[in-house]
Design a protein around this motif. Sequence first.
Motif, short mmCIF file in Angstrom:
data_model
loop_
_atom_site.label_atom_id
_atom_site.label_comp_id
_atom_site.label_asym_id
_atom_site.label_seq_id
_atom_site.Cartn_x
_atom_site.Cartn_y
_atom_site.Cartn_z
N GLY A 43 0.83 -1.20 0.00
CA GLY A 43 0.00 0.00 0.00
C GLY A 43 0.87 1.25 0.00
O GLY A 43 2.09 1.18 -0.06
N THR A 104 0.54 9.94 -11.23
CA THR A 104 0.80 8.55 -11.59
C THR A 104 2.13 8.05 -11.04
O THR A 104 2.46 6.88 -11.20
CB THR A 104 0.76 8.34 -13.11
N TYR B 33 -12.50 5.52 1.73
CA TYR B 33 -12.42 5.60 0.28
C TYR B 33 -12.06 4.24 -0.31
O TYR B 33 -11.32 3.47 0.30
CB TYR B 33 -11.32 6.59 -0.15
N TYR B 35 -10.25 2.99 -3.86
CA TYR B 35 -9.54 3.33 -5.08
C TYR B 35 -9.18 2.05 -5.83
O TYR B 35 -9.02 0.99 -5.22
CB TYR B 35 -8.22 4.06 -4.79
N GLN B 37 -6.08 0.80 -8.61
CA GLN B 37 -4.80 1.22 -9.15
C GLN B 37 -4.46 0.33 -10.34
O GLN B 37 -4.37 -0.90 -10.21
CB GLN B 37 -3.69 1.12 -8.10
N GLY B 40 -0.57 2.86 -15.77
CA GLY B 40 -0.90 3.91 -16.72
C GLY B 40 -2.04 4.81 -16.30
O GLY B 40 -2.26 5.86 -16.91
N HIS B 41 -2.78 4.41 -15.27
CA HIS B 41 -3.91 5.23 -14.82
C HIS B 41 -3.72 5.74 -13.40
O HIS B 41 -4.43 6.64 -12.96
CB HIS B 41 -5.21 4.42 -14.86
N GLY B 42 -2.80 5.20 -12.69
CA GLY B 42 -2.61 5.62 -11.31
C GLY B 42 -3.78 5.19 -10.44
O GLY B 42 -4.49 4.23 -10.72
N LEU B 43 -4.00 5.96 -9.40
CA LEU B 43 -5.09 5.68 -8.45
C LEU B 43 -6.33 6.45 -8.86
O LEU B 43 -6.28 7.68 -9.04
CB LEU B 43 -4.66 6.10 -7.05
N LEU B 45 -10.50 7.10 -7.92
CA LEU B 45 -11.51 6.97 -6.87
C LEU B 45 -12.75 6.26 -7.40
O LEU B 45 -13.32 6.67 -8.42
CB LEU B 45 -11.87 8.35 -6.34
N PHE B 90 -7.54 -0.44 -3.32
CA PHE B 90 -7.04 0.10 -2.06
C PHE B 90 -8.15 0.83 -1.32
O PHE B 90 -8.92 1.59 -1.88
CB PHE B 90 -5.90 1.10 -2.30
N PHE B 107 -3.53 4.48 3.94
CA PHE B 107 -3.96 3.40 3.05
C PHE B 107 -3.82 2.03 3.69
O PHE B 107 -2.94 1.78 4.51
CB PHE B 107 -3.10 3.41 1.77
N GLU B 109 -3.32 -2.23 2.73
CA GLU B 109 -2.30 -2.93 1.95
C GLU B 109 -2.76 -3.34 0.56
O GLU B 109 -1.97 -3.78 -0.25
CB GLU B 109 -1.83 -4.17 2.71
N ARG B 112 -5.79 -7.62 -4.31
CA ARG B 112 -5.54 -7.89 -5.74
C ARG B 112 -6.64 -8.80 -6.26
O ARG B 112 -6.81 -9.93 -5.80
CB ARG B 112 -4.19 -8.54 -5.93
#
Lengths: 112, 116
Positions: A43, A104, B33, B35, B37, B40-43, B45, B90, B107, B109, B112
């Motif tokens: 995380g 990113t 929240y 999210y 991940q 190429g897109h990141g995090l 919401l 996350f 956050f 952990e 997946r």
Amino acid sequence: KQEVTQIPAALSVPEGENLVLNCSFTDSAIYNLQWFRQDPGKGLTSLLLIQSSQREQTSGRLNASLDKSSGRSTLYIAASQPGDSATYLCAVLISGTYKYIFGTGTRLKVLA
Amino acid sequence: DAGITQSPRHKVTETGTPVTLRCHQTENHRYMYWYRQDPGHGLRLIHYSYGVKDTDKGEVSDGYSVSRSKTEDFLLTLESATSSQTSVYFCAISAPEREAFTGELFFGEGSRLTVL
């Protein structure tokens, strides 16, 4: 719409070097800016939090600055070590909301 | 450690099956929240909650629902999982009760999820 950009996407440096990671955002109406570290498969760990009224924060070898008017923040890492290898992300909290917008990330590798 | 537990940590499921991810916090934070991940897109919401039974949509909420019946638990449900929902999910929390609001985000952990 708030956008957060981190350049470069990846960085490789020799051990001991001082380095700067960049974070830019398009809308200055932010409540705060936060820097995180993420190790593979893990995380996000909070490193530094800068409120919108502050200019910088320091923790050990890390120093983060914030220039809200220009939409920029930098994370300075002094005397880098192989253990600093990770992905570093920045995020802004939009003023008046509970929403965070993330960059990113910059993937850092410090070579021994 | 912010006392956030996500379960399951890993899950493989088939397209069309329902999936529920759980986030449990012991820190009495008001906001929670979810999210996702992706490379190429990141995090991004998905949904967030600003109190018990108070939730709102994020930028990628289609195909997801959430519930928060207790302060400490925030559930994310994929009613009918699709391959595009394969991701790392996350949970995050902020705003501890009875403390000044700083907006600092913590956050878990991650979970997946693989949808085959």
